[in-house]
Enzyme design. Structure first.
Site, mmCIF file in Angstrom:
data_model
loop_
_atom_site.group_PDB
_atom_site.id
_atom_site.type_symbol
_atom_site.label_atom_id
_atom_site.label_comp_id
_atom_site.label_asym_id
_atom_site.label_seq_id
_atom_site.Cartn_x
_atom_site.Cartn_y
_atom_site.Cartn_z
ATOM 1 N N SER A 115 38.461 44.714 43.590
ATOM 2 C CA SER A 115 38.492 44.177 42.226
ATOM 3 C C SER A 115 39.784 43.409 42.011
ATOM 4 O O SER A 115 40.826 43.761 42.580
ATOM 5 C CB SER A 115 38.416 45.311 41.213
ATOM 6 O OG SER A 115 39.593 46.086 41.253
ATOM 7 N N ASP A 116 39.722 42.364 41.200
ATOM 8 C CA ASP A 116 40.977 41.808 40.716
ATOM 9 C C ASP A 116 41.619 42.896 39.851
ATOM 10 O O ASP A 116 40.936 43.799 39.358
ATOM 11 C CB ASP A 116 40.742 40.513 39.916
ATOM 12 C CG ASP A 116 41.986 39.628 39.918
ATOM 13 O OD1 ASP A 116 43.111 40.154 40.160
ATOM 14 O OD2 ASP A 116 41.864 38.415 39.679
ATOM 15 N N TRP A 117 42.921 42.840 39.703
ATOM 16 C CA TRP A 117 43.680 43.927 39.052
ATOM 17 C C TRP A 117 43.273 44.030 37.574
ATOM 18 O O TRP A 117 43.635 43.177 36.762
ATOM 19 C CB TRP A 117 45.169 43.663 39.209
ATOM 20 C CG TRP A 117 45.795 44.171 40.484
ATOM 21 C CD1 TRP A 117 46.972 44.878 40.572
ATOM 22 C CD2 TRP A 117 45.322 44.057 41.833
ATOM 23 N NE1 TRP A 117 47.240 45.199 41.892
ATOM 24 C CE2 TRP A 117 46.255 44.715 42.677
ATOM 25 C CE3 TRP A 117 44.191 43.487 42.421
ATOM 26 C CZ2 TRP A 117 46.085 44.811 44.066
ATOM 27 C CZ3 TRP A 117 44.020 43.571 43.795
ATOM 28 C CH2 TRP A 117 44.958 44.223 44.595
ATOM 29 N N GLY A 118 42.511 45.055 37.271
ATOM 30 C CA GLY A 118 41.992 45.171 35.909
ATOM 31 C C GLY A 118 40.636 44.508 35.743
ATOM 32 O O GLY A 118 40.198 44.263 34.626
ATOM 33 N N GLY A 119 39.951 44.257 36.840
ATOM 34 C CA GLY A 119 38.620 43.644 36.781
ATOM 35 C C GLY A 119 37.487 44.660 36.705
ATOM 36 O O GLY A 119 36.332 44.276 36.540
#
Ligand SMILES: *[C@@H]1O[C@H](CO)[C@@H](O)[C@H](O)[C@H]1NC(C)=O
Ligand SMILES: *[C@@H]1O[C@H](CO)[C@@H](O)[C@H](O)[C@H]1NC(C)=O
Ligand SMILES: *[C@@H]1O[C@H](CO)[C@@H](O)[C@H](O)[C@H]1NC(C)=O
Ligand SMILES: *[C@@H]1O[C@H](CO)[C@@H](O)[C@H](O)[C@H]1NC(C)=O
Ligand SMILES: *[C@@H]1O[C@H](CO)[C@@H](O)[C@H](O)[C@H]1NC(C)=O
Ligand SMILES: *[C@@H]1O[C@H](CO)[C@@H](O)[C@H](O)[C@H]1NC(C)=O
Ligand SMILES: *[C@@H]1O[C@H](CO)[C@@H](O)[C@H](O)[C@H]1NC(C)=O
Ligand SMILES: CC(=O)N[C@H]1CO[C@H](CO)[C@@H](O)[C@@H]1O
Length: 792
Positions: A295-299
């Site tokens: 995941s993108d950071w916070g995705g």
């Protein structure tokens, strides 16, 4: 055009379909809008991984020995020394796998290189330089103990929005060329022993309203505003998905990318990191991707949705004080224990993370230890020299070959001037220095010295920023020329006095861009236009140097008769000064060409490419990709709009003549796939690939000028009108290198099936243009003197 509301199938009825139908019937089995993608409960598990079959066996053997807790720990981001860390399983010799930014070099630490940005490297149109840059960068990541580089950007963003804040991290506003760069940049990183992360999957084309998940009860993330607004939804149809946005990721998979990062935006209403259509369907089934999705950071917005949806690794999880959401972990354990998520899905997540780790060789030879702590609250930066002298030569060459000469009426190369005026803050050193601990060089403003890289997680600290003024003075000392300068853009009195007293006035301007927001317009930042006009008003030999991240308007001064040359080195990295001096003084002829179009007005680009609404206006913002495949030059072609400088355009100090277009009908099987995709085409026979070369188009390119020079030859395909395709689409490029005056070079453009195919929505396969196509070849997207037709 609004994307029609989709029929949502229940998980149960979707499961009743045979696997292939389930995964390809996207029209029916799509994720419901504004919800999580729960349509599919299983991702296709990793098979033998093609090139990774031994690694897969080793991974599976380890996974089978893990407890449930260990498996969950491994797929959940943990605190550690890197920006992202997997959970270690010491009992089985599995360390924390370290993931670290970013696309212009590793950060944060001292002793590494600030590489030229993707956009400058793209402008070289040189696959060898694209590869060599990534190879050298990968070595630096490796030498810093980083397992997984959070690079390269492989087409998200692609450049749909000319004002996109992160376009410069990637390559070309074109799927084919970005696909080539994706392939060679992934290969370069991985040949150095580091794992590549191809990002951001998919249709991540704006930073406005990308809206990261923030756990409001855990605290605030510095610089990120709390909002109740959902991330913007990129809405695009199946044809455009395949023909424009998926293309470059297919090339990243073919190059064997270890991981793919899912994006912040929603796609057709469903979060990118929970989007089963995109991750299980397009990526893991159609492209046959065998590595892990991170995941993108916070995705990640929910554990079950994201695991069902095809994301394998949650980041940063427990890292960053949990502020970006602690998903997976204990909740995932519960979900497996109570049967909501099958343990085989969790095994698949673990296998997908471990397989490329084994395939990379990192398990067999431990990496150097990590000399930094990039955690949320601490930033301990140490010095470890990982820059090699040869890397400075390489990035200087990329800076030379990636600078685009846009206008030249005798201004360049400089003719041994006695007095040189250097004007503009962008020529000088950053006022606040280049601190290692912050992004002080530059961040938040470009008014702090030369723009050699842009901002955000794609920024990398330079070891030694050799800014333009410094390099110009060094050369001037050899030539006994006088250099005067004014670096204050608003001190017009001194600017004009200094410029008027010189034989040549070099005026430096820039346009700032950074992750987290989009450019508010396409203008130069600050007083750029006024500065150029002030200089040109007093000096008849004004040369403009532009450090820009993408399309930038030049209309208010481009035709000024006193402006004798304009050159755009884009974002050339820490050897910015020396590479520019080589070009100014004619030691090297410029050969960069634009990887995007420069228009006469912002309104000439497709409308509404940035959806910007406040939370109060729309809690669920929508970006409808109504221009379809017609991004950048294809829009100008389709609408008969004359750009100021077209995609693929660039001048040099020599001239080239194109002639003798011909076909070479030698067939060749695909020899480049490290991992094979499952992409199908109509009429496919056993053993045939979409990437087999059907024929080559050959031409002759003659250097008709007086100096040794390089030239980027380009091939565009035109489909018959019945195919409803863009007017012309890039499907080949090649760089003629170091051509001596008078010499002729043969250029060969290999044409693969995919290059002459369109996506058939009904059959869910590529279809080769049966009516034949026309190939156009020349020096830019609008200078195409040669044509030839071919029927398949
Ligand atoms: C988005 O929805 C359209 C319409 O159903 C579909 O054709 C397309 O494949 C979807 N795109 C993605 C990336 O899921
Ligand atoms: C959010 O933060 C609270 C308070 O620290 C914590 O109890 C909760 O588990 C967190 N939730 C997520 C999804 O991170
Ligand atoms: C399974 O566990 C999850 C997470 O604790 C919980 O939300 C869910 O209700 C449980 N489902 C069942 C069927 O027990
Ligand atoms: C730049 O020049 C302007 C106009 O003369 C002046 O007001 C300003 O103080 C100068 N800035 C610096 C940093 O010297
Ligand atoms: C951008 O530049 C153009 C042309 O110089 C000008 O008309 C326009 O007002 C500028 N836009 C902004 C937002 O400054
Ligand atoms: C060009 O520069 C000269 C000074 O050499 C100046 O007199 C003239 O006005 C300038 N031309 C324009 C169009 O500004
Ligand atoms: C045609 O292409 C093949 C394969 O690239 C090459 O070996 C051959 O020399 C070419 N033939 C001509 C006439 O250029
Ligand atoms: C001299 C100058 O322009 N300094 C700027 C550097 O950047 C900071 C932060 O963005 C600005 O506040 C300064 O004005």
């Amino acid at each position: 055009m609004r994307i029609p509301t989709l029929l949502a199938l229940s998980a149960a009825s979707a499961a009743a379909l045979p696997t292939t139908d389930r995964l390809f019937k996207r029209q029916a089995a799509a994720n419901a809008p504004d919800s999580f993608g729960l349509a599919y409960t299983t991702a296709p598990p990793t098979a033998d991984g093609g090139a990774w079959s031994d690694a897969f066996k080793r991974a599976a053997a380890i996974t089978s020995q893990m407890t449930l807790e260990e498996k969950v720990h491994l797929v959940t981001g943990q605190d550690g020394r890197c920006v992202g860390n997997t959970g270690a399983v010491p009992r089985l010799n599995i360390p924390q796998i370290c993931l670290q930014d970013g696309p212009t070099g590793p950060r944060p630490v001292d002793g590494h290189t600030q590489f030229p940005a993707g956009v400058t490297t793209a402008a070289t149109w040189d696959r060898d330089l694209i590869y060599e840059r990534s190879r050298a960068m990968g070595q630096e990541f490796y030498d810093l103990g980083i397992h997984v580089a959070l690079a390269p950007v492989t087409g998200g963003p692609l450049g749909r929005a000319p004002a996109g804040g992160r376009n410069w991290e990637g390559w070309y506003a074109d799927p084919y060329a970005t696909g080539e760069a994706s392939y060679w940049s992934v290969k370069g990183l991985q040949d150095a022993g580091v794992q590549a992360t191809s990002k951001h999957f998919i249709a991540y084309e704006q930073d406005t309203s990308r809206n990261v998940y923030i756990n409001k009860s855990a605290g605030a993330f510095p610089g990120i505003q709390l909002t109740g607004q959902l991330p913007v939804s990129s809405n695009l149809d199946d044809t455009v998905t395949h023909e424009t946005y998926l293309w470059s990721f297919a090339e990243a998979v073919r190059a064997g990318t270890s991981s793919v990062m899912c994006s912040y935006n929603r796609i057709n209403g469903t979060h990118g990191c929970a989007n089963s259509d995109a991750l299980n369907g397009l990526l893991k089934t159609e492209l046959n991707f065998q590595g892990f999705v991170v995941s993108d950071w916070g995705g990640v917005w929910g554990t079950q949705a994201s695991v069902y949806g095809g994301n394998d690794l949650d980041m940063p999880g427990n890292g960053f004080n949990g502020i970006l959401g602690i998903f997976y972990g204990a909740e995932l354990e519960d979900l497996v224990n109570n049967g909501t998520i099958s343990e085989s899905r969790l095994d698949d997540q673990v296998n997908r993370i471990l397989t490329p780790y084994f395939a990379s060789g990192q398990a067999d030879k431990s990496l150097p230890d990590i000399p930094f702590n990039a955690g949320f609250t601490t930033l301990d930066v140490e010095y470890r020299l990982v820059q090699k002298p040869s890397t400075l030569d390489l990035i200087r060459k990329i800076g030379e070959d990636g600078a685009v000469l846009l206008k030249n009426e005798g201004g360049l190369p400089l003719k041994a001037p006695a007095r040189i005026a250097v004007i503009g803050n962008d020529a000088g050193p950053p006022a606040r220095g280049c601190g290692a601990t912050g992004d002080a060089c530059p961040i938040g403003s470009n008014s702090n010295g030369t723009l050699s890289d842009a901002g955000g997680s794609g920024y990398s600290q330079p070891l030694n920023l050799i800014y333009p003024l410094m390099a110009i003075q060094e050369q001037a000392a050899k030539d006994s020329s006088k250099v005067s300068w004014v670096l204050n853009d608003t001190d017009i009195v001194n600017v004009q006095a200094t410029a008027a007293a010189a034989d040549v006035a070099l005026v430096f301007v820039s346009a700032w861009a950074a992750e987290g927001y989009d450019r508010s317009d396409l203008n130069l930042t600050g007083q750029g236009d006024a500065l150029i006009q002030a200089v040109a008003a007093v000096n008849p030999n004004t040369v403009v140097v532009m450090h820009i991240p993408g399309p930038t308007l030049v209309e208010s001064w481009i035709d000024h008769p006193n402006i004798t040359a304009v050159i755009a080195p884009l974002l050339p990295g820490e050897q910015t000064g020396p590479s520019l001096v080589s070009l100014l003084h004619g030691h090297v002829s410029p050969s960069g060409k634009l990887p995007f179009s420069i228009s006469k007005a912002e309104s000439d680009y497709p409308p509404n490419t940035i959806t910007a609404q406040t939370e109060a206006e729309n809690v669920s913002p929508q970006a409808d990709f109504t221009e379809g495949n017609n991004i950048d030059y294809k829009w100008f072609d389709a609408n008969n709009i004359a750009p100021r400088f077209e995609f693929g355009f660039g001048l040099g100090y020599s001239t080239f003549e194109y002639s003798n277009i011909r076909k070479n009908e030698t067939f060749a099987f695909d020899s480049l796939a490290i991992q094979k995709t499952n992409e199908k085409f109509v009429g496919q026979q056993d053993g045939e690939s979409l990437y087999d070369v059907l024929l080559s188009i050959e031409i002759d390119v003659k250097n008709t000028g007086d100096v040794v020079a390089c030239e980027v030859a380009q091939l565009y395909v035109e489909f018959p009108a019945s195919a409803s395709q863009p007017v012309r689409q890039l499907r080949g490029f090649d760089k003629v290198k170091q051509a001596a005056p008078g010499s002729t070079t043969t250029v060969s453009f290999p044409i693969r099936r995919k290059d002459v195919a369109t996506w058939d929505v009904i059959q869910q396969k590529w279809a080769i243009a049966s009516e034949g196509v026309t190939f156009h070849v020349g020096a830019s997207s609008r200078i195409l003197p040669l044509t030839i037709t071919h029927t398949f």
